[in-house]
Design a protein around this motif. Structure first.
Motif, PDB file in Angstrom:
ATOM      1  N   PHE A 303     -24.650 -28.188  22.479  1.00  0.00           N
ATOM      2  CA  PHE A 303     -25.834 -28.530  21.688  1.00  0.00           C
ATOM      3  C   PHE A 303     -26.981 -27.553  21.978  1.00  0.00           C
ATOM      4  N   GLY A 304     -27.104 -27.174  23.256  1.00  0.00           N
ATOM      5  CA  GLY A 304     -28.149 -26.221  23.636  1.00  0.00           C
ATOM      6  C   GLY A 304     -28.045 -24.938  22.818  1.00  0.00           C
ATOM      7  N   GLY A 305     -26.827 -24.435  22.671  1.00  0.00           N
ATOM      8  CA  GLY A 305     -26.595 -23.214  21.907  1.00  0.00           C
ATOM      9  C   GLY A 305     -26.949 -23.377  20.438  1.00  0.00           C
ATOM     10  N   VAL A 306     -26.517 -24.500  19.859  1.00  0.00           N
ATOM     11  CA  VAL A 306     -26.803 -24.762  18.434  1.00  0.00           C
ATOM     12  C   VAL A 306     -28.313 -24.861  18.233  1.00  0.00           C
ATOM     13  N   GLU A 307     -28.991 -25.554  19.163  1.00  0.00           N
ATOM     14  CA  GLU A 307     -30.432 -25.767  19.037  1.00  0.00           C
ATOM     15  C   GLU A 307     -31.193 -24.439  19.080  1.00  0.00           C
ATOM     16  N   ARG A 308     -30.793 -23.567  20.033  1.00  0.00           N
ATOM     17  CA  ARG A 308     -31.463 -22.264  20.130  1.00  0.00           C
ATOM     18  C   ARG A 308     -31.277 -21.450  18.850  1.00  0.00           C
ATOM     19  N   ARG A 309     -30.069 -21.517  18.295  1.00  0.00           N
ATOM     20  CA  ARG A 309     -29.736 -20.667  17.154  1.00  0.00           C
ATOM     21  C   ARG A 309     -30.305 -21.204  15.841  1.00  0.00           C
ATOM     22  N   TRP A 310     -30.207 -22.521  15.605  1.00  0.00           N
ATOM     23  CA  TRP A 310     -30.578 -23.086  14.299  1.00  0.00           C
ATOM     24  C   TRP A 310     -31.639 -24.192  14.366  1.00  0.00           C
ATOM     25  N   GLY A 311     -32.048 -24.544  15.586  1.00  0.00           N
ATOM     26  CA  GLY A 311     -32.962 -25.678  15.752  1.00  0.00           C
ATOM     27  C   GLY A 311     -34.193 -25.603  14.867  1.00  0.00           C
ATOM     28  N   GLN A 312     -34.812 -24.438  14.845  1.00  0.00           N
ATOM     29  CA  GLN A 312     -36.047 -24.249  14.060  1.00  0.00           C
ATOM     30  C   GLN A 312     -35.803 -24.423  12.568  1.00  0.00           C
ATOM     31  N   SER A 313     -34.795 -23.694  12.060  1.00  0.00           N
ATOM     32  CA  SER A 313     -34.594 -23.722  10.607  1.00  0.00           C
ATOM     33  C   SER A 313     -34.106 -25.087  10.140  1.00  0.00           C
ATOM     34  N   TRP A 314     -33.436 -25.856  11.019  1.00  0.00           N
ATOM     35  CA  TRP A 314     -32.980 -27.186  10.618  1.00  0.00           C
ATOM     36  C   TRP A 314     -34.027 -28.260  10.925  1.00  0.00           C
ATOM     37  N   GLY A 315     -35.106 -27.861  11.587  1.00  0.00           N
ATOM     38  CA  GLY A 315     -36.194 -28.803  11.868  1.00  0.00           C
ATOM     39  C   GLY A 315     -35.816 -29.918  12.821  1.00  0.00           C
ATOM     40  N   ILE A 316     -35.037 -29.594  13.855  1.00  0.00           N
ATOM     41  CA  ILE A 316     -34.711 -30.634  14.846  1.00  0.00           C
ATOM     42  C   ILE A 316     -35.515 -30.399  16.122  1.00  0.00           C
ATOM     43  N   ARG A 317     -35.913 -31.516  16.739  1.00  0.00           N
ATOM     44  CA  ARG A 317     -36.851 -31.442  17.872  1.00  0.00           C
ATOM     45  C   ARG A 317     -36.151 -31.455  19.231  1.00  0.00           C
ATOM     46  N   GLY A 318     -34.826 -31.645  19.218  1.00  0.00           N
ATOM     47  CA  GLY A 318     -34.098 -31.710  20.503  1.00  0.00           C
ATOM     48  C   GLY A 318     -32.997 -32.746  20.419  1.00  0.00           C
TER      49      GLY A 318
END
Ligand SMILES: [Zn+2]
Length: 421
Positions: A303-318
């Motif tokens: 999840f850490g990897g996914v969040e770093r890569r797409w977290g911003q563009s998908w608008g997820i906070r964690g």
């Protein structure tokens, strides 16, 4: 107990090569091949096609789920479901449940055409289902309601843990996951099964008494055997051991009861008692405890990897953000896809142990071979060894018949001349 008959209600014979003839050697391999050859070619083809199609269905199911995850994340639909849930309530657990409610319904709707094909049309195509379309839809609706309520409970608890322990959530989450798994095993036979089927004590003494006798002989304190009306849904023969402690019970389904000889039923019930005596439910809990711990570690790591890569563009906070639940669900799907050979092997090993126990307890090698042959309706009989390793959560029919015939060949002295036909 050495009752030998040569035919079952459907007229299945003990093939010549599997019969004991005085003065002639008994070959387990020839006996196995004779049993396999007794399966008509069209039935074998249908069985192979049905089971092999299942491999592709598994693969498609993973791909469809990943496409749905990407769709929910990239379109912002997941984000807007989370925002809506936050407008519905200011309380965190209710927000989590609000998200789950929307997510589970959207997921059910999007996968509905696939479910309709695999679960309804395909089952009818292979003549395995007894459900009308209306009855099938009724069961889907029940499953949806159960998924919303029970799934909701699990999700609310897990997100509570994630919010409470922002860094060590994977450890506490695994503990909660294990707890729910145990509760599930405990309550399913008593509360979930009766929502779909009628479970009643087996009353036919001619069938029940030999089973209870076998139970007593093997140290099982049972005074009841249960029958589930599985023919309501399908034509499959089956039996199982379920529950924990006082909810532990041995159940056979009415298809097995109505379509099998007493020898087959005894052989199958001996197998089920094997699960019971060998404590497979408890060993399964231990094994899945390890699997769940690994699953949570895998989710934390990926999840850490996914969040770093797409977290911003998908608008997820964690990880604590319910809008990221589809990502977690996708990671879970990937985890179980790649670990399925390991999980299948664990289950298949237990099943092989129960087979051996059942042969020793029931002393019905031909009954067990014939039962294995009946399962050809939905399980490929003669796969390659790698295929069996990857895809089979039970020993293949060929293996089961062969083990039975080896058992028989090592007990030739038990078959007195008067019992040989
Ligand atoms: Zn079993």
């Amino acid at each position: 107990m050495q009752t030998m008959t040569t035919s079952t209600p459907q007229g299945t014979q003990i093939p010549l090569a599997a019969q004991i003839v005085p003065g002639q050697p008994f070959s387990p391999l020839a006996a196995t091949n004779a049993y396999l050859a007794s399966l008509p070619a069209d039935k074998k083809a249908a069985s192979d096609a049905y089971f092999e199609g299942g491999y592709w269905i598994n693969l498609w199911s993973v791909l469809i789920q990943i496409i749905i995850v990407l769709f929910l994340m990239r379109t912002g639909l997941s984000r807007s479901m989370r925002d809506r849930a936050e407008r519905w309530s200011s309380r965190k657990p209710l927000q989590t449940f609000g998200y789950w409610l929307q997510f589970f319904i959207v997921l059910t709707v999007l996968t509905f055409p696939f479910t309709l094909y695999t679960d309804f049309f395909r089952e009818h195509q292979y003549n395995l289902s007894n459900l009308t379309f209306g009855a099938w839809m009724g069961e889907q609706a029940k499953a949806l309601a159960l998924g919303i309520v029970l799934g909701g409970l699990v999700i609310v608890a897990l997100y509570g843990v994630v919010r409470r322990f922002p860094t060590s959530w994977h450890m506490w989450g695994a503990a909660v996951g294990i707890l729910f798994a145990i509760i599930g095993i405990l309550v399913a036979p008593v509360f979930i099964v009766p929502l779909f089927n009628k479970v009643s004590p087996l009353t036919d003494a001619r069938i029940r008494d030999p089973i209870l006798s076998m139970a007593r002989a093997n140290g099982i304190q049972a005074d009841n055997v249960f029958v589930v009306d599985a023919s309501k849904q399908s034509k499959r023969v089956s039996a199982n051991v379920s529950g924990l402690g006082s909810t532990m019970r041995i159940t056979l389904n009415d298809n097995l009861l109505n379509r099998s000889s007493p020898e087959e039923i005894e052989a199958v019930m001996g197998h089920e008692m094997g699960h019971y005596v060998l404590n497979h439910v408890y060993k399964g809990v231990m094994f899945f405890t390890i699997v769940i711990v690994l699953l949570f570690a895998f989710i934390k790591w990926t999840f850490g990897g996914v969040e770093r890569r797409w977290g911003q563009s998908w608008g997820i906070r964690g990880i604590h953000d319910t809008a990221a639940l589809p990502v977690v669900a996708g990671l879970l799907t990937i985890f179980f896809f790649f670990t399925s050979p390991l999980l299948n092997t664990f289950t298949r090993t237990d099943e092989a142990e129960a087979d051996m126990f059942g042969l020793n307890a029931s002393r019905q090698p031909d009954g067990f071979a014939q039962a294995a042959l009946q399962l050809a309706e939905y399980r490929k009989m003669n796969p390659g060894p790698i295929e069996e390793f990857l895809f089979f959560d039970h020993p293949s029919g060929r293996n089961r018949i062969y083990r039975s015939m080896v058992w028989k060949s090592e007990h030739l002295a038990d078959y007195t001349s008067s019992q040989i036909r």
